[in-house]
Design an enzyme around this catalytic site. Structure first.
Site, PDB file in Angstrom:
ATOM      1  N   CYS A 207       1.041  -1.127   0.112  1.00  0.00           N
ATOM      2  CA  CYS A 207      -0.038   0.025  -0.069  1.00  0.00           C
ATOM      3  C   CYS A 207       0.942   1.291  -0.092  1.00  0.00           C
ATOM      4  O   CYS A 207       0.401   2.338  -0.302  1.00  0.00           O
ATOM      5  CB  CYS A 207      -0.826  -0.115   1.255  1.00  0.00           C
ATOM      6  SG  CYS A 207      -2.227  -1.402   1.085  1.00  0.00           S
TER       7      CYS A 207
ATOM      8  N   HIS B 173      -3.819   7.383   0.986  1.00  0.00           N
ATOM      9  CA  HIS B 173      -4.025   5.585   0.333  1.00  0.00           C
ATOM     10  C   HIS B 173      -5.235   5.313   0.765  1.00  0.00           C
ATOM     11  O   HIS B 173      -6.071   5.245   1.740  1.00  0.00           O
ATOM     12  CB  HIS B 173      -3.158   4.814   0.919  1.00  0.00           C
ATOM     13  CG  HIS B 173      -3.464   3.316   0.745  1.00  0.00           C
ATOM     14  ND1 HIS B 173      -3.696   2.949  -0.415  1.00  0.00           N
ATOM     15  CD2 HIS B 173      -3.475   2.419   1.790  1.00  0.00           C
ATOM     16  CE1 HIS B 173      -3.853   1.574  -0.380  1.00  0.00           C
ATOM     17  NE2 HIS B 173      -3.902   1.310   1.093  1.00  0.00           N
TER      18      HIS B 173
ATOM     19  N   ASN C 221      -9.873  -0.888  -2.358  1.00  0.00           N
ATOM     20  CA  ASN C 221      -8.528  -0.484  -1.892  1.00  0.00           C
ATOM     21  C   ASN C 221      -7.749  -1.270  -3.272  1.00  0.00           C
ATOM     22  O   ASN C 221      -7.772  -2.477  -3.326  1.00  0.00           O
ATOM     23  CB  ASN C 221      -8.180  -1.273  -0.685  1.00  0.00           C
ATOM     24  CG  ASN C 221      -6.697  -1.111  -0.389  1.00  0.00           C
ATOM     25  OD1 ASN C 221      -5.728  -0.785  -1.064  1.00  0.00           O
ATOM     26  ND2 ASN C 221      -6.273  -1.482   0.750  1.00  0.00           N
TER      27      ASN C 221
END
Length: 335
Positions: free
Chosen positions: A115, A262, A292
């Site tokens: 991530c 993020h 995501n």
């Protein structure tokens, strides 16, 4: 020392939309349960045979970024490719992008920071530009999560979160030396590596095939996440690294024109936003549409924010990420 700036942005997501209702047909879940915990309404998944892969999506996003930067593939001096879901264990996605785009024999570096991958990659590009070694660096974040998720009730805590897609930016030498990337800040804490991890094969040959071939169920091949533990650490590290970036440039949260976190979980983004007292109009979230997308989430959001006019020349843009490793980082940009 030179400075660097982002001169082009682009993104690509598969056409196949997977809603929460779609997932409820595969596992014991529902739209309200998913949205309450994550903020996600839908995500994009690659469909078998649609011609997409991690590298191919990266190329599609890169072509848009290059066009917007006014550059051709032969102008790029280096590729930095971030992903946790490569087409193959090796070679990495960077060389595939180089080949598919017909680029020169430039270096292609693969970054495996999940991530935080795009933030790490942007930092790498920034350093190569600053030292004068390269003039134009292509930074790509691309993920094919759907090929490796457990779409049963057992895996719902992870599988409802993730989507597929790619984003790319061109980082170039800042000839005017005004604005650009002001600073980058990176961290890691490996003692928590097991709280969000995967021990397994690739998205091209995943668990169902392995189970069929070997007549066994090897659960460690599916992603594992200790959700509450990750959430608690994320909100702390996000805040710390954002403030680190602002303080390094003698700025405060009031100076932020656009904050792009993020897209891990809408609840995390909202918590950080409220903690920093940043108004809604200065935060960009699109996890509701895409889920995501790990290394692709920030460049996809950055591209959409720019496309919709939410980022303008002179704006102070702050990017921040936290993820598996644990790793985290931030980037402060004067657009």
């Amino acid at each position: 020392m030179y400075s660097s700036k982002i001169t082009g942005v682009g993104h690509y997501v598969p056409e196949n939309i997977v809603t929460n209702e779609d997932l409820s047909k595969l596992m014991d879940t529902n739209d309200a349960w998913i949205e309450e915990r994550t903020g996600i309404k839908e995500r994009r998944h690659i469909k078998k045979g649609d011609g997409n892969s991690t590298s191919i999506m990266g190329v599609k996003a890169s072509r848009i970024a290059l066009e917007r930067a006014g550059l051709k593939p032969e102008d790029i001096d280096m590729i930095v490719f971030a992903t946790l879901s490569p087409d193959m264990y090796f070679p990495g996605g960077g060389v595939q992008v180089q080949e598919m785009m017909g680029m020169r024999t430039i270096p292609a570096l693969d970054v495996r920071n999940q991530c935080s991958g795009f933030v790490y990659s942007l930092s790498v590009a920034d350093q190569f530009i600053k030292t004068g070694m390269y003039k134009h660096v292509l930074v790509v974040g691309s993920e094919n999560h759907s090929g490796g998720l457990d779409f049963t009730t057992r895996g719902r805590g992870v599988s409802v979160i993730f989507g597929d897609g790619a984003g790319a930016v061109v980082v170039s030498r800042n000839e005017s030396n005004e604005g650009g990337i002001l600073s980058t800040h990176l961290h890691s804490e490996g003692k928590h590596k097991d709280e969000l991890a995967l021990q397994g094969p690739t998205t091209q040959h995943w668990v169902p095939e392995i189970i069929t071939e070997n007549d066994q169920e090897n659960i460690p091949y599916y992603p594992y996440m200790n959700g509450q533990f990750v959430f608690k650490h994320a909100v702390v590290r996000f805040s710390q690294v954002i403030m680190e970036g602002l303080e390094a440039n003698n700025l405060t949260t009031q100076d932020i024109d656009m904050f792009i976190p993020h897209q891990a979980n809408l609840r995390i983004s909202q918590y950080i936003q409220h903690k920093m007292k940043v108004p809604d109009e200065k935060v960009f979230n699109n996890i509701q549409k895409y889920g995501n997308t790990t290394a692709a989430s920030i460049p996809i959001a950055l591209s959409e924010a720019w496309e919709t006019g939410k980022i303008k020349e002179g704006d102070l843009v702050v990017l921040a990420a936290f993820g598996s490793g644990f790793t985290w980082g931030s980037v402060v940009i004067k657009w």
